[in-house]
Design an enzyme around this catalytic site. Structure first.
Site, PDB file in Angstrom:
ATOM      1  N   GLU A  12       0.766  -1.224  -0.262  1.00  0.00           N
ATOM      2  CA  GLU A  12      -0.066   0.009   0.210  1.00  0.00           C
ATOM      3  C   GLU A  12       0.809   1.262   0.175  1.00  0.00           C
ATOM      4  O   GLU A  12       0.338   2.536   0.125  1.00  0.00           O
ATOM      5  CB  GLU A  12      -0.832  -0.031   1.296  1.00  0.00           C
ATOM      6  CG  GLU A  12      -1.896  -1.115   1.006  1.00  0.00           C
ATOM      7  CD  GLU A  12      -2.834  -1.211   2.652  1.00  0.00           C
ATOM      8  OE1 GLU A  12      -3.099  -0.230   2.840  1.00  0.00           O
ATOM      9  OE2 GLU A  12      -3.097  -2.270   2.942  1.00  0.00           O
ATOM     10  N   ASN A  13       2.097   1.183  -0.216  1.00  0.00           N
ATOM     11  CA  ASN A  13       2.896   2.495  -0.142  1.00  0.00           C
ATOM     12  C   ASN A  13       3.740   2.547  -1.455  1.00  0.00           C
ATOM     13  O   ASN A  13       5.003   2.719  -1.307  1.00  0.00           O
ATOM     14  CB  ASN A  13       4.027   2.256   1.229  1.00  0.00           C
ATOM     15  CG  ASN A  13       3.255   2.201   2.656  1.00  0.00           C
ATOM     16  OD1 ASN A  13       2.382   3.170   2.756  1.00  0.00           O
ATOM     17  ND2 ASN A  13       2.993   1.271   3.092  1.00  0.00           N
TER      18      ASN A  13
END
Length: 562
Positions: free
Chosen positions: A388-389
């Site tokens: 998610e990064n």
């Protein structure tokens, strides 16, 4: 698994959608129709076209057809609008179409004398056809057709514009003819769940449709395709047609492709499957051993692998203390028992705080080697990508293909992108999924911790409804993923996410809407997807905390889908 979600995209899509109308279906031109646009392929530079603020030029690459295409670049308060006045007949219906790629691209017609129309698409790394229709008024003899981009976004490309309908007296380009049937269709490679096809180019074709057993399953612009989500050791018959603005060709000669057996002799996934994340930590949800995971779950994703000091490499550390003294030996034995019961157990990489970075060839190799080592050590069936990064499509694709070559055709690969990650095929997550479509098992997008998002009809939907689930799933289903590679990811309880929880009834209604066309909200897909893979939840632990209410309701419903 993330308990939060970026919401900045909600405001953007709301602004964009305000100027967009729903995509109208492409219609076949009648025998008397002509393309009323002049210089429709930009082969004569910008002749007959006017672009705002000097934003337009013609380029030799990329092109959809011919030797040149339009490139228009928004700047400041200019949206790079390129227009042409087209002669038309009153009281007549016209089909407006163009191929676009690059940044946000709009296509429309104004001055129709009735209802002006427009359609659009988010940024796209490949050519995509936009199509809409308009009807002229009783005294309308010309309309303005246009393309434009969006403020602050990247340049867009346009090619092969057409305004098909009755001859208004000013048209220039000849009407296309229906292409001939493709030949040379072969099935050069297979896995236990996919068949790859290839065929010869057809002159005048702008796209191709792939049929399995007489039913259309895929539309592509190139001369190859991979059909995924198939059963192991099974023969399938395929045909291909060629398409353009004039219509669709006859079907090609059929070819048979036979999938391979699973390499490990293990049980293949059911047609419709339920995925659940198992927490290797105690955050207040019920603490579980793998053996206690509800039997409705077909794929159990162990959350999470940990980054190491080696770029791209991951490891796994069982939280024995936090899990009540759960030993590694018990953990391994429980995985084997689940597999003996026909379940798949995979290792998930990432989560809300995951810091795994695969951004060059070396880290891609490290990722593949380390995940494969975990599979050998613990008996995992595959990997889940929940980064998610940031995700680099080029090198994550390389990493997963390397892992596939090591693990074989039985490898399970799942993904859990956020909603914003799947709004456009040019986004890194979406592009990675398409890049590995031939070895991908399922994408379980997280329909929670999200702001408002665009559906495939260009309208904005807020989380928490059937429409949010179905209209966003439609983007993946129409964007190139096989229905068998699409799942709906929802929290198991209100404690499982900051927002976006819906009752199991809403989940089941969305599944029925997508697979059977029933129980829909205001959005109803243009067709059904009976091969839809199923659903996912965060997490089996939160599900257990709530008495397994989610899996007891959604599990049997998924397994009972057509």
């Amino acid at each position: 698994m993330p308990r939060r979600r970026r919401t900045w995209a909600g405001a953007l899509v709301a602004v964009l959608a305000a100027s967009a109308l729903s995509l109208a279906g492409a219609g076949q031109a009648s025998a008397v129709d002509v393309n009323n646009a002049k210089n429709a392929g930009y082969e004569s530079g910008l002749a007959d076209w006017t672009c705002s603020a000097g934003s337009g030029t013609t380029v030799s690459s990329p092109v959809h057809g011919g030797s040149t295409a339009l490139k228009a670049t928004p700047a400041g308060q200019d949206n790079a609008k390129c227009v042409q006045t087209v002669a038309v007949k009153p009281n007549s219906t016209y089909t407006l179409s163009a191929w676009v790629r690059g940044g946000y691209a709009y296509l429309g017609a104004s001055g129709t004398g009735t209802t002006d129309v427009s359609t659009w698409t988010p940024d796209s790394s490949s050519w995509k056809q936009l199509t809409t229709k308009f009807t002229t008024g009783s005294s309308t003899t010309s309309v303005t057709v246009y393309t434009h981009g969006w403020y602050g976004q990247a340049a867009y490309f346009a090619d092969d514009m057409s305004v098909f309908g009755p001859d208004g007296g000013g048209g220039g380009d000849p009407e296309p003819t229906i292409p001939s049937a493709p030949n040379g269709l072969t099935a050069p490679s297979t896995t236990s769940s996919s068949v790859s096809l290839a065929w010869n180019t057809v002159s005048g074709a702008t796209g191709y449709n792939v049929y399995r057993g007489g039913t259309k399953v895929l539309a592509v612009t190139g001369t190859s395709a991979t059909i995924s989500g198939l059963a192991a050791s099974t023969s399938y018959s395929f045909q291909v047609t060629a398409t353009n603005a004039a219509g669709e060709s006859a079907k090609s000669a059929a070819v048979t492709g036979t999938t391979r057996a699973t390499s490990d002799g293990g049980t293949a996934l059911p047609k419709h499957a339920v995925t659940g994340y198992w927490q290797n930590f105690n955050n207040g949800a019920a603490v579980q051993k793998i053996s206690a995971v509800q039997s409705q779950y077909d794929i159990i994703a162990v959350a999470f692998a940990d980054a190491t000091s080696t770029p791209g490499a991951v490891t796994f550390n069982l939280d024995s203390a936090g899990l009540g003294g759960y030993t590694v030996d018990q953990f391994k034995a429980d995985i084997k028992a689940k597999q003996a019961a026909g379940k798949k157990v995979i290792i998930s990489v990432g989560g809300e705080r995951g810091a795994v970075s695969v951004n060059d060839a070396a880290s891609a190799t490290n990722f593949a080697n380390s995940v494969h080592s975990l599979m050998q050590t613990y008996g995992f069936d595959g990997v889940d990508i929940d980064l998610e990064n940031g995700l680099n499509s080029t090198y994550m694709t390389q990493a997963l293909r390397s892992l596939s070559s090591k693990a074989g055709s039985s490898l399970i690969i799942t993904m859990a992108p956020q909603t914003i990650d799947m709004q456009s095929t040019s986004n890194s997550y979406f592009q990675t999924a398409l890049n590995i479509k031939d070895i991908l098992t399922v994408v379980n997008m997280q329909y929670y911790n999200s702001g408002s998002m665009l559906g495939c009809d260009g309208k904005v939907y807020s989380q928490g409804s059937v429409d949010f689930l179905t209209a966003l799933a439609c983007i993946q289903l129409e964007g190139g993923l096989s229905p068998s590679q699409v799942g709906l990811g929802l929290p198991a309880s209100t404690s499982g996410a900051g927002s976006g929880y819906v009752s199991p009834t809403i989940v089941n209604n969305a599944l029925d809407c997508l697979t059977k066309g029933t129980a829909c909200g205001s959005f109803k897909p243009s067709k059904t997807y009976p091969d839809l893979r199923g659903a996912m939840t965060w997490s089996t632990n939160w599900d257990a905390s709530a008495g397994n209410a989610w899996s007891n309701a959604v599990g049997p419903h998924v397994h009972g889908l057509p």
